[in-house]
Structures are given as C-alpha cells and as structure tokens.
Design a protein around this motif. Structure first.
Motif, mmCIF file in Angstrom:
data_model
loop_
_atom_site.group_PDB
_atom_site.id
_atom_site.type_symbol
_atom_site.label_atom_id
_atom_site.label_comp_id
_atom_site.label_asym_id
_atom_site.label_seq_id
_atom_site.Cartn_x
_atom_site.Cartn_y
_atom_site.Cartn_z
ATOM 1 N N LEU A 24 85.812 2.498 -54.628
ATOM 2 C CA LEU A 24 85.333 3.876 -54.485
ATOM 3 C C LEU A 24 84.445 4.012 -53.253
ATOM 4 C CD1 LEU A 24 84.512 4.747 -58.219
ATOM 5 C CD2 LEU A 24 86.386 5.683 -56.846
ATOM 6 N N ILE A 25 83.609 2.993 -53.007
ATOM 7 C CA ILE A 25 82.798 2.995 -51.783
ATOM 8 C C ILE A 25 83.705 2.990 -50.555
ATOM 9 C CG2 ILE A 25 81.170 1.660 -50.373
ATOM 10 C CD1 ILE A 25 79.945 0.632 -52.998
ATOM 11 N N LYS A 26 84.733 2.154 -50.605
ATOM 12 C CA LYS A 26 85.675 2.063 -49.484
ATOM 13 C C LYS A 26 86.346 3.405 -49.218
ATOM 14 C CE LYS A 26 89.520 -0.837 -47.872
ATOM 15 N NZ LYS A 26 90.412 -1.976 -48.226
ATOM 16 N N ARG A 27 86.734 4.087 -50.281
ATOM 17 C CA ARG A 27 87.346 5.412 -50.136
ATOM 18 C C ARG A 27 86.325 6.426 -49.608
ATOM 19 N NH1 ARG A 27 91.299 3.042 -50.052
ATOM 20 N NH2 ARG A 27 93.013 2.980 -51.542
ATOM 21 N N GLY A 28 85.094 6.283 -50.026
ATOM 22 C CA GLY A 28 84.049 7.176 -49.543
ATOM 23 C C GLY A 28 83.805 7.029 -48.056
ATOM 24 N N LEU A 29 83.967 5.809 -47.542
ATOM 25 C CA LEU A 29 83.719 5.540 -46.125
ATOM 26 C C LEU A 29 84.828 6.061 -45.210
ATOM 27 C CD1 LEU A 29 82.320 1.911 -46.452
ATOM 28 C CD2 LEU A 29 81.045 3.933 -45.697
ATOM 29 N N VAL A 30 85.921 6.562 -45.800
ATOM 30 C CA VAL A 30 87.012 7.129 -44.992
ATOM 31 C C VAL A 30 86.525 8.360 -44.228
ATOM 32 C CG1 VAL A 30 89.254 8.280 -45.077
ATOM 33 C CG2 VAL A 30 88.840 6.253 -46.483
ATOM 34 N N GLY A 31 85.747 9.214 -44.885
ATOM 35 C CA GLY A 31 85.288 10.450 -44.248
ATOM 36 C C GLY A 31 83.787 10.597 -44.156
ATOM 37 N N ILE A 35 75.419 5.700 -44.652
ATOM 38 C CA ILE A 35 74.183 6.364 -45.088
ATOM 39 C C ILE A 35 74.508 7.564 -45.963
ATOM 40 C CG2 ILE A 35 72.110 7.582 -44.317
ATOM 41 C CD1 ILE A 35 72.112 4.561 -43.770
ATOM 42 N N GLN A 36 75.548 8.297 -45.612
ATOM 43 C CA GLN A 36 75.957 9.455 -46.412
ATOM 44 C C GLN A 36 76.506 9.027 -47.772
ATOM 45 O OE1 GLN A 36 78.649 11.160 -43.569
ATOM 46 N NE2 GLN A 36 77.076 12.418 -42.594
ATOM 47 N N VAL A 37 77.265 7.947 -47.801
ATOM 48 C CA VAL A 37 77.791 7.431 -49.070
ATOM 49 C C VAL A 37 76.636 7.026 -49.985
ATOM 50 C CG1 VAL A 37 79.052 5.547 -50.167
ATOM 51 C CG2 VAL A 37 80.029 6.695 -48.181
ATOM 52 N N LYS A 205 80.426 18.499 -41.156
ATOM 53 C CA LYS A 205 81.801 18.020 -41.331
ATOM 54 C C LYS A 205 82.319 18.176 -42.761
ATOM 55 C CE LYS A 205 80.542 13.113 -41.973
ATOM 56 N NZ LYS A 205 80.685 11.751 -41.414
ATOM 57 N N LEU A 206 81.576 18.906 -43.579
ATOM 58 C CA LEU A 206 81.978 19.084 -44.967
ATOM 59 C C LEU A 206 83.279 19.873 -45.091
ATOM 60 C CD1 LEU A 206 81.283 18.550 -47.911
ATOM 61 C CD2 LEU A 206 79.831 20.580 -47.906
ATOM 62 N N HIS A 207 83.621 20.672 -44.070
ATOM 63 C CA HIS A 207 84.851 21.469 -44.123
ATOM 64 C C HIS A 207 86.103 20.616 -43.888
ATOM 65 C CE1 HIS A 207 84.023 21.145 -39.815
ATOM 66 N NE2 HIS A 207 85.305 21.423 -39.602
ATOM 67 N N LEU A 208 85.920 19.396 -43.402
ATOM 68 C CA LEU A 208 87.065 18.531 -43.109
ATOM 69 C C LEU A 208 87.685 17.981 -44.392
ATOM 70 C CD1 LEU A 208 85.579 16.484 -40.123
ATOM 71 C CD2 LEU A 208 87.137 18.434 -40.000
ATOM 72 N N GLU A 209 88.993 17.889 -44.422
ATOM 73 C CA GLU A 209 89.693 17.415 -45.621
ATOM 74 C C GLU A 209 89.328 15.967 -45.947
ATOM 75 O OE1 GLU A 209 94.281 16.924 -47.299
ATOM 76 O OE2 GLU A 209 93.887 18.064 -45.464
ATOM 77 N N THR A 210 89.196 15.134 -44.908
ATOM 78 C CA THR A 210 88.845 13.735 -45.155
ATOM 79 C C THR A 210 87.451 13.606 -45.762
ATOM 80 O OG1 THR A 210 88.098 13.564 -42.841
ATOM 81 C CG2 THR A 210 90.327 12.789 -43.353
ATOM 82 N N GLN A 212 85.922 15.930 -47.643
ATOM 83 C CA GLN A 212 86.008 16.406 -49.025
ATOM 84 C C GLN A 212 86.652 15.358 -49.927
ATOM 85 O OE1 GLN A 212 88.183 20.072 -48.651
ATOM 86 N NE2 GLN A 212 86.550 21.109 -47.521
ATOM 87 N N TYR A 213 87.649 14.697 -49.404
ATOM 88 C CA TYR A 213 88.327 13.612 -50.120
ATOM 89 C C TYR A 213 87.333 12.497 -50.458
ATOM 90 C CZ TYR A 213 91.396 9.382 -50.208
ATOM 91 O OH TYR A 213 92.017 8.199 -50.514
ATOM 92 N N SER A 214 86.525 12.129 -49.472
ATOM 93 C CA SER A 214 85.547 11.065 -49.668
ATOM 94 C C SER A 214 84.440 11.478 -50.634
ATOM 95 C CB SER A 214 84.935 10.660 -48.324
ATOM 96 O OG SER A 214 85.912 10.054 -47.500
ATOM 97 N N VAL A 215 83.994 12.723 -50.536
ATOM 98 C CA VAL A 215 82.938 13.215 -51.428
ATOM 99 C C VAL A 215 83.385 13.141 -52.884
ATOM 100 C CG1 VAL A 215 81.665 15.281 -52.157
ATOM 101 C CG2 VAL A 215 81.808 14.693 -49.733
ATOM 102 N N LEU A 216 84.650 13.431 -53.145
ATOM 103 C CA LEU A 216 85.176 13.372 -54.513
ATOM 104 C C LEU A 216 85.053 11.957 -55.076
ATOM 105 C CD1 LEU A 216 86.716 14.614 -56.907
ATOM 106 C CD2 LEU A 216 88.851 14.066 -55.705
ATOM 107 N N PHE A 217 85.411 10.959 -54.279
ATOM 108 C CA PHE A 217 85.315 9.576 -54.748
ATOM 109 C C PHE A 217 83.862 9.144 -54.926
ATOM 110 C CE2 PHE A 217 89.691 9.374 -53.086
ATOM 111 C CZ PHE A 217 90.313 8.802 -54.192
ATOM 112 N N VAL A 218 82.980 9.605 -54.043
ATOM 113 C CA VAL A 218 81.560 9.262 -54.181
ATOM 114 C C VAL A 218 80.959 9.954 -55.406
ATOM 115 C CG1 VAL A 218 79.290 9.329 -53.085
ATOM 116 C CG2 VAL A 218 81.313 8.840 -51.710
#
Length: 288
Positions: A24-31, A35-37, A205-210, A212-218
C-alpha cells in the motif's frame, strides 16, 4: 476463544494487515512523495480514530498523557515517514523483511532499560527468526543490485522506535485500554502531520488521477493498516509479552512476499526456506 487462542488470532490477523501495508505504501508513492504518504497515513488514521474513539480519551489520566505522547512519536510518527522514504529506494518486500529486527531490538532494549523478564527459549526463538530474516535480506540484496541499500538504515531506526514503543506501553500503559492508547496517539499526531502536509505541493496536484489513486491506497493504509491495526497490536501487547507481540514482524515478510509476487517480485528457494525458519522462531519466542 480463550486468551491463548486469541493472542494467536491477533498475531495472524496483524501479520495479514501489516504484511499488506508495504504494498500500500508502494502504491501510495506512485502519485505522492514519501513525506505526503507519511503525513496522510497519520491524518486518515487520526480522523478515523477520533470519530470512533473520541470518548475513550477521557480515560487517559494526566500522568499517562506523557507516555501516550512518547509512544505516538516512537510507535507511529518516525516509522510512518522512515518506511515511506526507504521504499523510494528499496523494494517493499525487502523493507518488510528488515522490519523483522523489531523483536530482537525489543528484547535487548527491554532487558537493558525496562527490566523485562525473559526465558532462554524466547532468546533462541528471536535469534532463529533473525537468521531467517538475514537469509531473506542477503538473497534479496544479491538479486536487486541496482537499489540503494543505505536507505535501509532508516528501517533499522524505525525498528528501534517500535521496540521502545512496545516496552513503554507494557511498562507504563498496561492499565489503559487499547482504544484509548491508539486514539490518544493520533490525537497528539494529527496537527503535526497536517502542518507537515501543508508544506508540500499536495493541494496543487490533488486533481491528478495518479495522486487520487495514491490517496485512496494511503486512506486504506491509514484506517486499516494503522488505526485498526494499532488497536489490535496494543491489545496484543497487554495480553501477552512485548517479545511475542513484536514477533508479528516475523510473519509480515511472508505476507509481503506474496503481495510481491502479484507485483512481479520473484521468490527464490532460499527465500522460502528463510520464511520457514522465521515461523520456527515465532513459535519458540511465543512459547512459555
């Protein structure tokens, strides 16, 4: 289910949850940045816990708040950022493996600073588990030469923080229920995490799809892998011993490796053997 069966149930459940946290951390680091994760993980966990456990805060005495603050710093704040930073350079499965140093650090620090009682079988179990851990690390390092293994120093520091955390809880917060401890931890950390997140470019960068994808996993990581898991973990510490509770970190790499298979990370025969050795270590460290 009696206490003996319940502690094993908690151990296995936590291994499944925390073993999944690294992917899940790895997926979070995609976008997101590391520090944000780390910040979002704490924020999501805090929001969830303050909703479900706010009333439990009144059970924390003034004397206990200083230990709640200390455990929040060592048990959550430092590891949340250090694990995320480490995974920017090293595979998630390798980070999960090195996390297995936690029981050894718990035993050593517990004996030196907290006066915990131990048995020879526990020490043997911890070192057998460590051998299995080393087999996994060395084999992983030989097959991932392009990664920066200096970042694993951060993981080692995080395991020392975990060790301090569980010993503090066992010695000073055993009479406080796990929901109160966990909610108190994140009540302390919510504002610092929010301030740290505000210094990044997260909102831009919250409007970016990547993103948003990462925020969901985090979000999943924060609520399930941090909030709910910490409640179970603190309960496990109180009903067993610090060494047994932290032996969950020996099972975590096994779960993380299976997630790694789905993410094109291959297991070798030596890694399978290392996982088997780890299981033996867990059994011995838990046996009275």
């Amino acid at each position: 289910m009696d206490a003996k069966q319940l502690k094993w149930f908690y151990l296995l459940l936590l291994s499944l949850i925390w073993g999944s946290s690294f992917i899940l951390i790895k997926r979070g680091l995609v976008g997101l940045t590391a520090i944000q994760v780390g910040s979002l993980r704490i924020i999501f966990a805090a929001l969830f816990l303050l909703i479900v456990g706010f009333s439990s805060l009144k059970k924390i005495s003034l004397r206990q708040w200083k230990f709640v603050a200390l455990t929040s710093f060592f048990g959550t704040f430092i590891p949340a950022f250090f694990f995320a930073i480490a995974e920017t350079q090293v595979d998630s499965s390798i980070v999960a493996i090195l996390n297995s140093l936690t029981p050894l650090n718990t035993l050593v620090l517990g004996i030196i600073f907290f006066g915990i009682q131990f048995q020879k079988r526990q020490v043997l179990g911890v070192f057998i588990g460590l051998v299995g851990c080393l087999l996994l690390v060395l084999n992983g390092a030989s097959s991932n030469t392009g990664q920066n293994y200096y970042y694993l120093i951060l993981v080692v520091i995080a395991t020392l923080c975990y060790a301090i955390n569980v010993n503090l809880i066992k010695k000073y917060l055993s009479d406080l229920n796990s929901v109160s401890i966990t909610t108190g931890n994140f009540a302390v950390l919510f504002l610092p995490a929010l301030i740290i997140l505000s210094t990044t470019d997260f909102t831009q960068k919250l409007h970016l799809e990547t993103t948003q994808y990462s925020v969901l996993f985090v979000m999943i990581l924060g609520i399930l892998g941090t909030g709910i898991a910490n409640i179970l973990f603190f309960k496990l510490i109180q009903m067993s011993s610090p060494v047994f509770a932290t032996s969950v970190t020996y099972l975590i790499p096994i779960v993380a490796f299976f997630w790694g298979l789905l993410d094109n990370e291959m297991l070798t025969p030596i890694q399978f053997f290392g996982a088997f050795v780890i299981l033996i270590g867990v059994y011995l460290s838990a046996k009275k």
